[in-house]
Design a protein around this motif. Structure first.
Motif, short mmCIF file in Angstrom:
data_model
loop_
_atom_site.label_atom_id
_atom_site.label_comp_id
_atom_site.label_asym_id
_atom_site.label_seq_id
_atom_site.Cartn_x
_atom_site.Cartn_y
_atom_site.Cartn_z
N MET A 178 0.84 -1.19 0.00
CA MET A 178 0.00 0.00 0.00
C MET A 178 0.89 1.25 0.00
O MET A 178 1.87 1.32 0.73
CB MET A 178 -0.91 -0.02 1.23
N ILE A 179 0.52 2.24 -0.80
CA ILE A 179 1.27 3.47 -0.89
C ILE A 179 0.85 4.41 0.25
O ILE A 179 -0.33 4.64 0.47
CB ILE A 179 1.04 4.16 -2.25
N SER A 180 1.85 4.92 0.95
CA SER A 180 1.58 5.80 2.08
C SER A 180 1.16 7.19 1.59
O SER A 180 1.80 7.77 0.73
CB SER A 180 2.81 5.93 2.96
N THR A 181 0.09 7.70 2.16
CA THR A 181 -0.32 9.08 1.87
C THR A 181 0.02 9.98 3.05
O THR A 181 -0.29 11.16 3.02
CB THR A 181 -1.82 9.15 1.56
N ASP A 182 0.63 9.42 4.08
CA ASP A 182 1.05 10.20 5.24
C ASP A 182 2.33 10.94 4.89
O ASP A 182 3.37 10.33 4.66
CB ASP A 182 1.26 9.28 6.44
N LEU A 183 2.26 12.25 4.82
CA LEU A 183 3.41 13.06 4.42
C LEU A 183 4.64 12.80 5.28
O LEU A 183 5.77 12.90 4.81
CB LEU A 183 3.06 14.54 4.44
N ALA A 184 4.43 12.44 6.53
CA ALA A 184 5.56 12.18 7.43
C ALA A 184 6.38 10.98 6.97
O ALA A 184 7.56 10.87 7.31
CB ALA A 184 5.06 11.96 8.85
N ASP A 185 5.79 10.11 6.16
CA ASP A 185 6.50 8.93 5.66
C ASP A 185 7.23 9.19 4.34
O ASP A 185 7.99 8.35 3.89
CB ASP A 185 5.52 7.76 5.43
N TRP A 186 7.00 10.32 3.73
CA TRP A 186 7.59 10.60 2.42
C TRP A 186 9.07 10.95 2.56
O TRP A 186 9.50 11.53 3.57
CB TRP A 186 6.89 11.77 1.76
N SER A 187 9.83 10.66 1.51
CA SER A 187 11.24 11.04 1.49
C SER A 187 11.35 12.56 1.34
O SER A 187 10.42 13.23 0.87
CB SER A 187 11.96 10.38 0.32
N LEU A 188 12.48 13.08 1.75
CA LEU A 188 12.70 14.52 1.63
C LEU A 188 12.62 14.97 0.17
O LEU A 188 12.05 16.02 -0.13
CB LEU A 188 14.07 14.88 2.23
N GLY A 189 13.18 14.18 -0.74
CA GLY A 189 13.13 14.52 -2.17
C GLY A 189 11.70 14.60 -2.69
O GLY A 189 11.35 15.51 -3.43
N ARG A 190 10.88 13.65 -2.28
CA ARG A 190 9.47 13.65 -2.71
C ARG A 190 8.74 14.86 -2.14
O ARG A 190 7.95 15.51 -2.83
CB ARG A 190 8.80 12.36 -2.28
N LEU A 191 9.01 15.17 -0.89
CA LEU A 191 8.38 16.34 -0.28
C LEU A 191 8.78 17.62 -1.00
O LEU A 191 7.93 18.46 -1.31
CB LEU A 191 8.77 16.44 1.21
N LEU A 192 10.08 17.76 -1.30
CA LEU A 192 10.56 18.96 -1.97
C LEU A 192 9.96 19.08 -3.36
O LEU A 192 9.49 20.16 -3.76
CB LEU A 192 12.10 18.94 -2.05
N SER A 193 9.93 17.99 -4.10
CA SER A 193 9.37 17.99 -5.45
C SER A 193 7.88 18.34 -5.43
O SER A 193 7.41 19.15 -6.23
CB SER A 193 9.59 16.62 -6.09
N THR A 194 7.15 17.75 -4.52
CA THR A 194 5.71 18.01 -4.42
C THR A 194 5.45 19.46 -4.01
O THR A 194 4.58 20.12 -4.59
CB THR A 194 5.06 17.04 -3.41
N ALA A 195 6.22 19.95 -3.04
CA ALA A 195 6.05 21.34 -2.62
C ALA A 195 6.33 22.30 -3.78
O ALA A 195 5.59 23.26 -3.99
CB ALA A 195 6.97 21.65 -1.44
N ALA A 196 7.38 22.02 -4.55
CA ALA A 196 7.73 22.89 -5.68
C ALA A 196 6.60 22.91 -6.70
O ALA A 196 6.24 23.98 -7.23
CB ALA A 196 9.03 22.42 -6.33
N ARG A 197 6.03 21.75 -7.01
CA ARG A 197 4.92 21.71 -7.97
C ARG A 197 3.70 22.46 -7.45
O ARG A 197 3.03 23.18 -8.19
CB ARG A 197 4.56 20.26 -8.30
N ARG A 198 3.39 22.30 -6.18
CA ARG A 198 2.22 22.98 -5.60
C ARG A 198 2.41 24.50 -5.62
O ARG A 198 1.48 25.25 -5.93
CB ARG A 198 1.96 22.50 -4.17
N VAL A 199 3.60 24.97 -5.28
CA VAL A 199 3.88 26.41 -5.32
C VAL A 199 3.78 26.91 -6.76
O VAL A 199 3.19 27.97 -7.02
CB VAL A 199 5.27 26.72 -4.72
N GLU A 200 4.34 26.16 -7.70
CA GLU A 200 4.28 26.56 -9.11
C GLU A 200 2.83 26.66 -9.59
O GLU A 200 2.46 27.61 -10.28
CB GLU A 200 5.05 25.57 -9.98
N HIS A 201 1.99 25.71 -9.21
CA HIS A 201 0.58 25.76 -9.61
C HIS A 201 -0.12 26.98 -9.01
O HIS A 201 -0.90 27.65 -9.69
CB HIS A 201 -0.15 24.48 -9.21
#
Length: 142
Positions: free
Chosen positions: A1-24
């Motif tokens: 099962m894929i975790s949707t808990d942000l605390a479980d995400w890697s730092l790279g995934r968090l940074l990439s997701t944050a960058a996309r959200r800010v860009e949007h």
């Protein structure tokens, strides 16, 4: 099962997701005023005065064909005007209109983007410093 808990995400995934959200969010803000990020970059490149499509493409680090589409949209929205170059009638000079000047002033990239990002941060100054250090580290030659 894929975790949707942000605390479980890697730092790279968090940074990439944050960058996309800010860009949007940034793109939505610009779109509300008939602009795109590419259009804002072109308007900012016109700060020193009229320029040709080729000069704007070079300054914006895009292909001339891409700049042509950006300029078509900016002209439709009234942010720029194009006129024949008195030095060479085959070329056209691009100038900002009053609307383009106003948009450039209103959307000075650092001001708007900083406000957009700083709002949700607990310590925007420290966050900025860490981002600068991170980017500098990845720009070092191997």
């Amino acid at each position: 099962m894929i975790s949707t808990d942000l605390a479980d995400w890697s730092l790279g995934r968090l940074l990439s997701t944050a960058a996309r959200r800010v860009e949007h969010a940034w793109n939505r803000t610009l779109a509300e005023h008939g602009l795109t990020h590419a259009g804002l970059v072109a308007l900012q490149a016109l700060s020193s005065g009229p320029a040709t499509q080729r000069e704007l493409a070079r300054a914006s680090r895009v292909e001339e064909q891409t700049m042509a589409r950006v300029l078509e949209r900016l002209e439709r929205t009234g942010h720029i005007a194009r006129s024949p170059d008195p030095a060479d009638r085959r070329r056209r000079l691009v100038t900002r209109t009053a609307a383009g000047d106003a948009a450039t002033a209103e959307f000075a990239e650092s001001d708007v983007a900083d406000r957009l990002v700083a709002g949700p941060l607990s310590d925007p100054v420290a966050f900025r410093a860490e981002l600068v250090r991170l980017i500098a580290e990845f720009e070092r030659p191997d």
